[in-house]
Design an enzyme around this catalytic site. Sequence first.
Site, PDB file in Angstrom:
ATOM      1  N   SER B  39     -69.476 -21.010 -20.786  1.00  0.00           N
ATOM      2  CA  SER B  39     -70.667 -21.399 -21.546  1.00  0.00           C
ATOM      3  C   SER B  39     -71.876 -21.520 -20.630  1.00  0.00           C
ATOM      4  O   SER B  39     -73.008 -21.335 -21.063  1.00  0.00           O
ATOM      5  CB  SER B  39     -70.412 -22.708 -22.307  1.00  0.00           C
ATOM      6  OG  SER B  39     -69.731 -23.634 -21.508  1.00  0.00           O
ATOM      7  N   GLU B  60     -66.618 -35.182 -16.451  1.00  0.00           N
ATOM      8  CA  GLU B  60     -68.037 -35.163 -16.091  1.00  0.00           C
ATOM      9  C   GLU B  60     -68.422 -36.266 -15.116  1.00  0.00           C
ATOM     10  O   GLU B  60     -69.307 -36.085 -14.274  1.00  0.00           O
ATOM     11  CB  GLU B  60     -68.908 -35.264 -17.356  1.00  0.00           C
ATOM     12  CG  GLU B  60     -68.833 -34.049 -18.272  1.00  0.00           C
ATOM     13  CD  GLU B  60     -67.573 -34.016 -19.132  1.00  0.00           C
ATOM     14  OE1 GLU B  60     -66.892 -35.061 -19.228  1.00  0.00           O
ATOM     15  OE2 GLU B  60     -67.268 -32.958 -19.702  1.00  0.00           O
ATOM     16  N   PHE B  85     -72.888 -34.011 -22.678  1.00  0.00           N
ATOM     17  CA  PHE B  85     -71.902 -34.799 -21.923  1.00  0.00           C
ATOM     18  C   PHE B  85     -72.470 -35.252 -20.575  1.00  0.00           C
ATOM     19  O   PHE B  85     -72.276 -36.383 -20.137  1.00  0.00           O
ATOM     20  CB  PHE B  85     -70.626 -33.983 -21.695  1.00  0.00           C
ATOM     21  CG  PHE B  85     -70.101 -33.324 -22.936  1.00  0.00           C
ATOM     22  CD1 PHE B  85     -69.977 -34.048 -24.119  1.00  0.00           C
ATOM     23  CD2 PHE B  85     -69.763 -31.986 -22.945  1.00  0.00           C
ATOM     24  CE1 PHE B  85     -69.498 -33.452 -25.273  1.00  0.00           C
ATOM     25  CE2 PHE B  85     -69.297 -31.372 -24.104  1.00  0.00           C
ATOM     26  CZ  PHE B  85     -69.160 -32.102 -25.265  1.00  0.00           C
TER      27      PHE B  85
END
Lengths: 292, 341
Positions: B39, B60, B85
Site C-alpha cells: 500500500s 506501529e 494507525f
Amino acid sequence: MEPLTPQRLKELEEVAARVRARILLAVHHAGAGHVGGPLSCTDMLVALYFHILNVDPNRPDWEDRDRFILSKGHSTIALYTVLAERGYFPLEELFTFDAIDSRMQGHPDMTKTPGIDMSSGSLGQGLSPGLGMALGARLLGKSFRTYVILGDGESQEGQIWEAAFVAARYQLDNLTAILDYNGLQQYGWRNAPGEHMFPPIENPAQKWQAFGWRVIETDGHDMAQFTAAVEEAQTTRGKPTLIIAHTVKGKGVSFMEDQYDWHARVPTQQELVAALAELGQSDLLVISQGGD
Amino acid sequence: MMTTYSLGKPNQDIVAETLLALARQDRDLIVVTGDSRGSGKMTAFGEALPDQLVEIGIAEQNLVGVSAGLASTGKKVFAISPACFLTARSLEQIKNDVAYSDNPVKLVGISAGVSYGALGSTHHSLHDLAALLAIHNIDIVIPADNFETYHAILAAATHPRPIYLRFGKRPMHHLHHSETRFQLGKAIILRSGGDITFIAAGETVAPALFAADSLEQRGISCGVISMHTIRPFDVEAVINAATTSRALVTVEEHSVNGGLGSLVAATLMEAGVWLPFKRVGIPDEHTIAGSQVEIFKHYGITPEGLAETALNLLNGSRGNRFPASASATASRPAANPPASV
C-alpha cells in the site's frame, strides 16, 4: 572488556554504596522521587558504566560509544548519579533533581542531560529504540553494542513484546536487554492477605525464550556474576540476549528492601541518617547538609 | 475560458519513486515499513535496495520506536505506515521518542484522510493534524499534487527536525506552473482574488482550485492558497489573504476541529483581522464510509460544493453575525503579527 579483578570489584562496590547514598540524598533533598527501583538497578548501572560500556564521559555523543537505555525511566536518579560519579557532569547537580529548569528531571531527557542516549518515562517504550540502535550499528557496520534495562512491571506493556519479536527476527546479537527482576511493582496484582504474591511477570525466561531470545539468569547485585552474564551475551551469536537479573527492590538499606512502600517514598531525615549509616556513607550526609 | 489541468499520479507513487532515487545515492536513507510495502508502493524499493528497507511487521508502536533509535545513530529514516494507525496507535511514540527526544524521523502517513474511506472510521485519519499540532517539535506537511510531493520528500530527506508528511492514494491533477517554487513553511499562492480566497491543503486543493475557476467565470474574483505546510505555519500568507479578500474559506481533509481551519481562525483572531469565514472539512459527527470521492461530495468538498459555500458566505446567507460592511473594512493586521505556530 577488561577482566574484573577482585581489587576492581571492591572499587565498584564502593562506588555502588556511594551511588546508593547519593540517590537517597537527592530524593530527600527534592522531597520527591523513586527509591526502590533505583536501588534495585544501582549495581548493574555501576557495573555497566564503570566496567562494561565502551563510553567516554568527555564525548557523550561519540558515535562509536555503546548505547544504553533505561526503559524503566522512573529509576533515572540512579542513572544520573552513576553518570555524575563517572564524570559526565558535576555531582552537585544531583541536588537539582526535580527542580525547575534542571537537567535532572524526573525522567531522562536525551536532549538535556549529557550521557542519556534515549529519553524514557512512558513505560514499555525503551526496547524499540534499542532495537533501532542495534539495527543502526549493523547497517553502519559499527561494533557498538546496545543495552536496555527493563523493569519487570513495564513488561506488562505490549510494545516490549513487539520489540522482542522483531529483535529475534533480525537476529540482533548486538542487543542485550536486562530485566530488573525485583518482583515488585507499585501496587501489583490484587491478592487476599496470606495468598501467593504474584510478581509483575511470571516465568520471564520461558516467555523470552519462546520469543527467540537467549536467556541468562544472574544475581543483579553480584557485579562479578552480572559482568560474566554480559560477557556471555557479548559472545552469543545469532540472537539477542535477555539477562534476567534477580534483584531486590530497595537493595542496600534493610528497611527499604522488598517493601512496596518504598517504590516512591521520600526518606525522613531520621531514615536518611539511618540509611547512610547502613551504607557506610555517613560522611556524605555531613557534606549535603550545607545545601539542604 | 476554464483552465485545464492534466492528471498526474497518486502522490504516494511519487513518494516511492523519489525515495528510491534518493536512496540509490544515499546509503544512509532507510525506509521502515509496517507490513505496508504494497500500500505504501515500496515493493520496488525493497527489491532494489533490500539493505535499506527494514520491515517491522504489524506493530506501529514498535515501528516508530525503532525508527527513533535508528535515526539517533545518524540514519535518515522514513517511517511509512497508514496515517490512521501511525498517528493514533503510535502517537505516544511520536510524542516521546521522535518529537520530545528530537530524533529527526520522517513520518510518512499513507492513505491519509479518507483515502481508505470505504473501510470505515478505523481507517480514516481525520485527527492527525490536531493531535500532532499539540505536540511540540514535529513539522507537518500535506502536499497537494505530484510537484509538491516530490519537493516535500526532497526537503524532508535533509530536514533536521522530526517531520510528518501525509499522502493520499488517488491520482492527482498537476496544479502548478513550471516556475512555481516549493519551500517548507511557505504557502503557495495558486491564484489571487479580491472577493474570496480558499486556503486548502493536500488533496482538497484541487477542488478548491476548480471551484475558483468556476467562480471566476461568474465574475467573482477568487484566490487559492495551497497551505502545504501546517507547521511551521505561514501566518503571513493567511494575513495577506485576509486583508486582500472579502472572505475566507478553509478546506481540509480533516476534522474541522483542530486542523487547518482552526489554525487559520486562531491566526486571524490573534491578528485582529475580522472577515466572513467558513471552515470546510469533516464535521464533528459519525463520519460516513464510502470512497474518498463520495465522502468529499457528501461534505461539499467538490468544485460545486465549494463554489456554493463561497457564494453563500459572500452573500451573508450563512447567518454571519458581522454586518456586511465589516468585511469590506476588515481591520488591518496587528503591528506585530503573531509568531508562527
